[in-house]
Design a protein around this motif. Structure first.
Motif, short mmCIF file in Angstrom:
data_model
loop_
_atom_site.label_atom_id
_atom_site.label_comp_id
_atom_site.label_asym_id
_atom_site.label_seq_id
_atom_site.Cartn_x
_atom_site.Cartn_y
_atom_site.Cartn_z
N GLU A 1 -0.20 6.48 4.85
CA GLU A 1 1.04 6.00 5.46
C GLU A 1 1.05 6.28 6.97
OE1 GLU A 1 5.77 5.99 4.50
OE2 GLU A 1 4.73 7.92 4.27
N SER A 2 0.58 7.46 7.37
CA SER A 2 0.53 7.79 8.80
C SER A 2 -0.36 6.82 9.55
CB SER A 2 0.01 9.22 9.00
OG SER A 2 0.92 10.16 8.47
N LEU A 3 -1.53 6.51 8.98
CA LEU A 3 -2.43 5.55 9.60
C LEU A 3 -1.80 4.17 9.68
CD1 LEU A 3 -5.91 6.43 8.05
CD2 LEU A 3 -5.40 6.31 10.50
N PHE A 4 -1.19 3.75 8.59
CA PHE A 4 -0.57 2.42 8.53
C PHE A 4 0.50 2.28 9.61
CE2 PHE A 4 2.85 -0.30 6.76
CZ PHE A 4 2.16 -1.51 6.74
N LEU A 5 1.35 3.29 9.74
CA LEU A 5 2.43 3.22 10.73
C LEU A 5 1.87 3.25 12.15
CD1 LEU A 5 5.07 5.56 9.04
CD2 LEU A 5 5.11 3.06 9.18
N ALA A 6 0.83 4.06 12.36
CA ALA A 6 0.23 4.14 13.68
C ALA A 6 -0.43 2.82 14.07
CB ALA A 6 -0.79 5.28 13.73
N LEU A 7 -1.08 2.17 13.11
CA LEU A 7 -1.70 0.87 13.38
C LEU A 7 -0.63 -0.20 13.63
CD1 LEU A 7 -4.45 1.06 10.62
CD2 LEU A 7 -4.89 0.97 13.09
N LYS A 8 0.39 -0.19 12.79
CA LYS A 8 1.46 -1.20 12.90
C LYS A 8 2.22 -1.07 14.23
CE LYS A 8 4.98 -1.01 9.92
NZ LYS A 8 6.30 -1.47 10.43
N ALA A 9 2.23 0.13 14.79
CA ALA A 9 2.93 0.36 16.05
C ALA A 9 2.28 -0.38 17.21
CB ALA A 9 3.00 1.86 16.35
#
Length: 283
Positions: free
Chosen positions: A216-224
């Motif tokens: 989830e942390s990676l996903f949110l960081a990428l989506k940002a």
């Protein structure tokens, strides 16, 4: 069908762009730089069927090593479908991968045809669509993937795929209009993800992590790295409930699905740590 004007040969690099264009017309939404990355995986792994000088069919048969290949881009121009041209190209592709276990992501309504060619269903992959933007989490451990030795990434990635895909991965993580991040835990790589710009919006994939929280942390960081108005897509294995939960938690909805099938043994992959597939076209 026996048409002596029909011939099959290996594509030239510029012809791979045609396969991308046809894929876009089919609604597959390829990435802006997919052609370069896919070609790096196997420059001989793209076949084209020509009627005279007219391209009418495409197929990719990426040979990763002596044991595993992946089949995709099986497209026949609409006006030439149902006349046997695609089947001839399919047989040429299967011949190219003779002796290999072959993977593919097929549309669901073609599963039965693939079964007839010896493919077995492993699981479904589900494409989720949501929106971009948001803030990157303030979690320690998110790093630019380019800051790590490539060997560290390759060693982490290796269990997630049936063959060594380092040539593809090198191109994939450094493509223009893309971003690649890793997450560190206890001084070691514990996950990574890539987001790339596509004809429509952005796709996240692969997304690999040692826990749902890290994914989830990676996903949110990428989506940002995208805007709130940008569509964002994530292709998750349906057999990983944590991946499905991640997509649904962030308001994503199902837009498409495929059948991951193999013509041989179904590989034993760590699917519980696979939250996003790199590509339906080459695995």
């Amino acid at each position: 069908m026996n048409d002596n004007r029909y011939r099959i040969r290996v594509m030239r690099r510029e012809e791979v762009d045609l396969a991308m264009e046809w894929a876009a017309q089919e609604g597959w939404n390829p990435g802006l730089h997919d052609a370069d990355c896919y070609f790096a995986a196997d420059p001989k792994g793209f076949l084209i069927g020509l009627l005279g000088d007219e391209p009418i069919a495409t197929l990719s048969v990426i040979k990763y090593d002596d044991a595993f290949g992946f089949l995709g881009f099986y497209i026949v121009k609409p006006e030439y479908r149902g006349q046997g041209y695609g089947l001839q190209l399919w047989k040429a592709g299967i011949d190219y991968l003779q002796g290999h276990n072959i993977g593919l992501d097929g549309v669901v309504d073609q599963q039965e045809n693939y079964r007839k060619s010896g493919f077995t269903l492993a699981y479904r992959n589900i494409r989720y669509e949501g929106t971009g933007g948001g803030k990157a989490p303030r979690q320690a451990g998110i790093v630019e993937l380019s800051s790590l030795p490539f060997e560290t990434l390759a060693a982490y990635d290796r269990p997630f795929f049936p063959a060594n895909r380092e040539q593809f991965t090198r191109a994939w993580i450094s493509q223009p209009d893309g971003h690649a991040l890793g997450v560190m835990q206890d001084d070691r790589l514990a996950g990574y993800g890539v987001i790339r710009q596509c004809r429509n919006g952005y796709k996240v994939g692969p997304l690999l992590a040692d826990s749902p929280a890290l994914a989830e942390s990676l996903f949110l960081a990428l989506k940002a790295h995208t805007k709130p108005s940008d569509p964002v897509f994530l292709d998750v294995p349906a057999v990983n409930p944590a991946a499905v939960a991640l997509a649904e938690k962030h308001g994503m909805r199902v837009s498409f699905e495929t059948a991951r099938m193999y013509r041989g043994e179904i590989p034993d992959l760590p699917l519980a740590r696979l939250f996003g597939v790199a590509s339906f076209e080459i695995g």
